[in-house]
Write a protein that holds these residues in place. Structure first.
Motif, PDB file in Angstrom:
ATOM      1  N   ASP A   1       0.865  -1.177   0.000  1.00  0.00           N
ATOM      2  CA  ASP A   1       0.000   0.000   0.000  1.00  0.00           C
ATOM      3  C   ASP A   1       0.905   1.232   0.000  1.00  0.00           C
ATOM      4  O   ASP A   1       1.365   1.686   1.057  1.00  0.00           O
ATOM      5  N   LEU A   2       1.165   1.734  -1.191  1.00  0.00           N
ATOM      6  CA  LEU A   2       2.110   2.850  -1.355  1.00  0.00           C
ATOM      7  C   LEU A   2       1.644   4.100  -0.633  1.00  0.00           C
ATOM      8  O   LEU A   2       2.431   4.768   0.036  1.00  0.00           O
ATOM      9  N   ASP A   3       0.338   4.397  -0.733  1.00  0.00           N
ATOM     10  CA  ASP A   3      -0.155   5.619  -0.081  1.00  0.00           C
ATOM     11  C   ASP A   3       0.043   5.560   1.430  1.00  0.00           C
ATOM     12  O   ASP A   3       0.477   6.537   2.052  1.00  0.00           O
ATOM     13  N   LYS A   4      -0.261   4.395   2.021  1.00  0.00           N
ATOM     14  CA  LYS A   4      -0.093   4.255   3.462  1.00  0.00           C
ATOM     15  C   LYS A   4       1.393   4.338   3.829  1.00  0.00           C
ATOM     16  O   LYS A   4       1.773   4.956   4.816  1.00  0.00           O
ATOM     17  N   GLY A   5       2.235   3.722   3.020  1.00  0.00           N
ATOM     18  CA  GLY A   5       3.674   3.764   3.261  1.00  0.00           C
ATOM     19  C   GLY A   5       4.199   5.181   3.221  1.00  0.00           C
ATOM     20  O   GLY A   5       4.995   5.591   4.086  1.00  0.00           O
ATOM     21  N   LEU A   6       3.761   5.956   2.229  1.00  0.00           N
ATOM     22  CA  LEU A   6       4.203   7.343   2.118  1.00  0.00           C
ATOM     23  C   LEU A   6       3.700   8.190   3.281  1.00  0.00           C
ATOM     24  O   LEU A   6       4.400   9.094   3.747  1.00  0.00           O
ATOM     25  N   LYS A   7       2.497   7.866   3.759  1.00  0.00           N
ATOM     26  CA  LYS A   7       1.934   8.592   4.904  1.00  0.00           C
ATOM     27  C   LYS A   7       2.813   8.382   6.133  1.00  0.00           C
ATOM     28  O   LYS A   7       3.181   9.339   6.833  1.00  0.00           O
ATOM     29  N   TYR A   8       3.187   7.128   6.394  1.00  0.00           N
ATOM     30  CA  TYR A   8       4.046   6.844   7.550  1.00  0.00           C
ATOM     31  C   TYR A   8       5.445   7.419   7.353  1.00  0.00           C
ATOM     32  O   TYR A   8       6.077   7.905   8.291  1.00  0.00           O
ATOM     33  N   LEU A   9       5.918   7.367   6.137  1.00  0.00           N
ATOM     34  CA  LEU A   9       7.219   7.949   5.829  1.00  0.00           C
ATOM     35  C   LEU A   9       7.200   9.449   6.131  1.00  0.00           C
ATOM     36  O   LEU A   9       8.117   9.977   6.767  1.00  0.00           O
ATOM     37  N   GLN A  10       6.154  10.124   5.714  1.00  0.00           N
ATOM     38  CA  GLN A  10       6.041  11.568   5.953  1.00  0.00           C
ATOM     39  C   GLN A  10       5.967  11.873   7.444  1.00  0.00           C
ATOM     40  O   GLN A  10       6.544  12.863   7.909  1.00  0.00           O
ATOM     41  N   GLN A  11       5.306  11.017   8.221  1.00  0.00           N
ATOM     42  CA  GLN A  11       5.256  11.222   9.672  1.00  0.00           C
ATOM     43  C   GLN A  11       6.662  11.134  10.273  1.00  0.00           C
ATOM     44  O   GLN A  11       7.034  11.936  11.131  1.00  0.00           O
ATOM     45  N   GLY A  12       7.432  10.160   9.811  1.00  0.00           N
ATOM     46  CA  GLY A  12       8.803  10.012  10.293  1.00  0.00           C
ATOM     47  C   GLY A  12       9.665  11.203   9.903  1.00  0.00           C
ATOM     48  O   GLY A  12      10.481  11.690  10.699  1.00  0.00           O
ATOM     49  N   VAL A  13       9.468  11.674   8.677  1.00  0.00           N
ATOM     50  CA  VAL A  13      10.210  12.854   8.199  1.00  0.00           C
ATOM     51  C   VAL A  13       9.848  14.063   9.057  1.00  0.00           C
ATOM     52  O   VAL A  13      10.722  14.822   9.492  1.00  0.00           O
ATOM     53  N   ASN A  14       8.546  14.243   9.321  1.00  0.00           N
ATOM     54  CA  ASN A  14       8.088  15.364  10.136  1.00  0.00           C
ATOM     55  C   ASN A  14       8.643  15.306  11.556  1.00  0.00           C
ATOM     56  O   ASN A  14       8.797  16.331  12.212  1.00  0.00           O
ATOM     57  N   ASN A  15       8.928  14.090  12.034  1.00  0.00           N
ATOM     58  CA  ASN A  15       9.503  13.918  13.370  1.00  0.00           C
ATOM     59  C   ASN A  15      11.031  14.044  13.362  1.00  0.00           C
ATOM     60  O   ASN A  15      11.672  13.856  14.399  1.00  0.00           O
ATOM     61  N   GLY A  16      11.613  14.306  12.190  1.00  0.00           N
ATOM     62  CA  GLY A  16      13.050  14.552  12.115  1.00  0.00           C
ATOM     63  C   GLY A  16      13.914  13.306  12.014  1.00  0.00           C
ATOM     64  O   GLY A  16      15.115  13.374  12.286  1.00  0.00           O
ATOM     65  N   ASP A  17      13.355  12.185  11.622  1.00  0.00           N
ATOM     66  CA  ASP A  17      14.147  10.956  11.487  1.00  0.00           C
ATOM     67  C   ASP A  17      15.079  11.093  10.277  1.00  0.00           C
ATOM     68  O   ASP A  17      14.630  11.097   9.130  1.00  0.00           O
ATOM     69  N   VAL A  18      16.390  11.209  10.526  1.00  0.00           N
ATOM     70  CA  VAL A  18      17.329  11.489   9.443  1.00  0.00           C
ATOM     71  C   VAL A  18      17.421  10.342   8.439  1.00  0.00           C
ATOM     72  O   VAL A  18      17.639  10.575   7.249  1.00  0.00           O
ATOM     73  N   TYR A  19      17.250   9.112   8.904  1.00  0.00           N
ATOM     74  CA  TYR A  19      17.255   7.972   7.977  1.00  0.00           C
ATOM     75  C   TYR A  19      16.113   8.133   6.972  1.00  0.00           C
ATOM     76  O   TYR A  19      16.303   7.961   5.769  1.00  0.00           O
TER      77      TYR A  19
END
Length: 195
Positions: free
Chosen positions: A1-19
């Motif tokens: 589920d690409l959309d769900k994956g991108l949503k979680y990815l964006q949450q991690g990015v917003n939280n500053g996860d450098v990886y």
């Protein structure tokens, strides 16, 4: 589920996860799941690199080499690789940077970097002198300054020669090297240190 994956990815990015910030950059670079966007890729790598993620420095170097999201700038690419090599990172990323930087073995910054190895890791005064002189002659300010300091005191395989020392230190100072600017003050003004 690409959309769900991108949503979680964006949450991690917003939280500053450098990886994840770096990973998002690779998605933009390759156009996987998001539109291909070199400027966004470059920005993501730069943010992750600023926050200490070494693989982002490798990706940033690639952007500078290829002109992805920025102007081609080999000096900046070399600086990224050197930052990895000089940092406290794991051996895998250092090996990758070391492999990549070999393309630029004649770059003045790389010559200077490797000259230091012959002082600290594998003492070889002849090789140190050779690499330092080539780097300085090719305009690299830290090498010019170090060569000047060695000549000023007569160390590191160099005979003391204050006039030549001053010439090299002036060359580094002309390029804004801070230590060279300070050194010139006391070399040209005997009262500088007293003040």
């Amino acid at each position: 589920d690409l959309d769900k994956g991108l949503k979680y990815l964006q949450q991690g990015v917003n939280n500053g996860d450098v990886y994840l910030i770096n990973y998002l950059g690779t998605l933009y670079l390759e156009g996987k799941g998001v539109p291909k966007d070199y400027e966004q890729a470059f920005t993501s790598f730069a943010i992750a690199a600023e926050n200490g993620y070494p693989y982002a420095l490798i990706n940033l170097a690639d952007c500078f080499e290829q002109g992805y999201g920025t102007e081609i700038d080999i000096d900046e690419a070399v600086n990224c690789y050197l930052e990895v090599l000089d940092g406290y990172f794991d051996d895998d990323v250092k090996e990758l940077a070391n492999t990549e930087i070999k393309k630029y073995k004649n770059h003045p910054a790389v010559l200077y970097h490797f000259s230091q190895k012959y002082v600290l890791e594998e003492p070889n005064q002849e090789k140190y002198v050779e690499l330092l002189e080539i780097s300085a002659a090719n305009g690299y300010p830290p090498a010019q300054y170090e060569l000047g300091k060695n000549l000023e005191v007569g160390i590191g395989g160099f005979e003391k020669d204050v006039e030549k020392a001053k010439e090299w230190i002036e060359k580094a100072a002309e390029q804004g090297h801070e230590e060279a600017l300070y050194t010139l003050q006391y070399m040209t003004n005997p009262n500088f240190l007293i003040k």
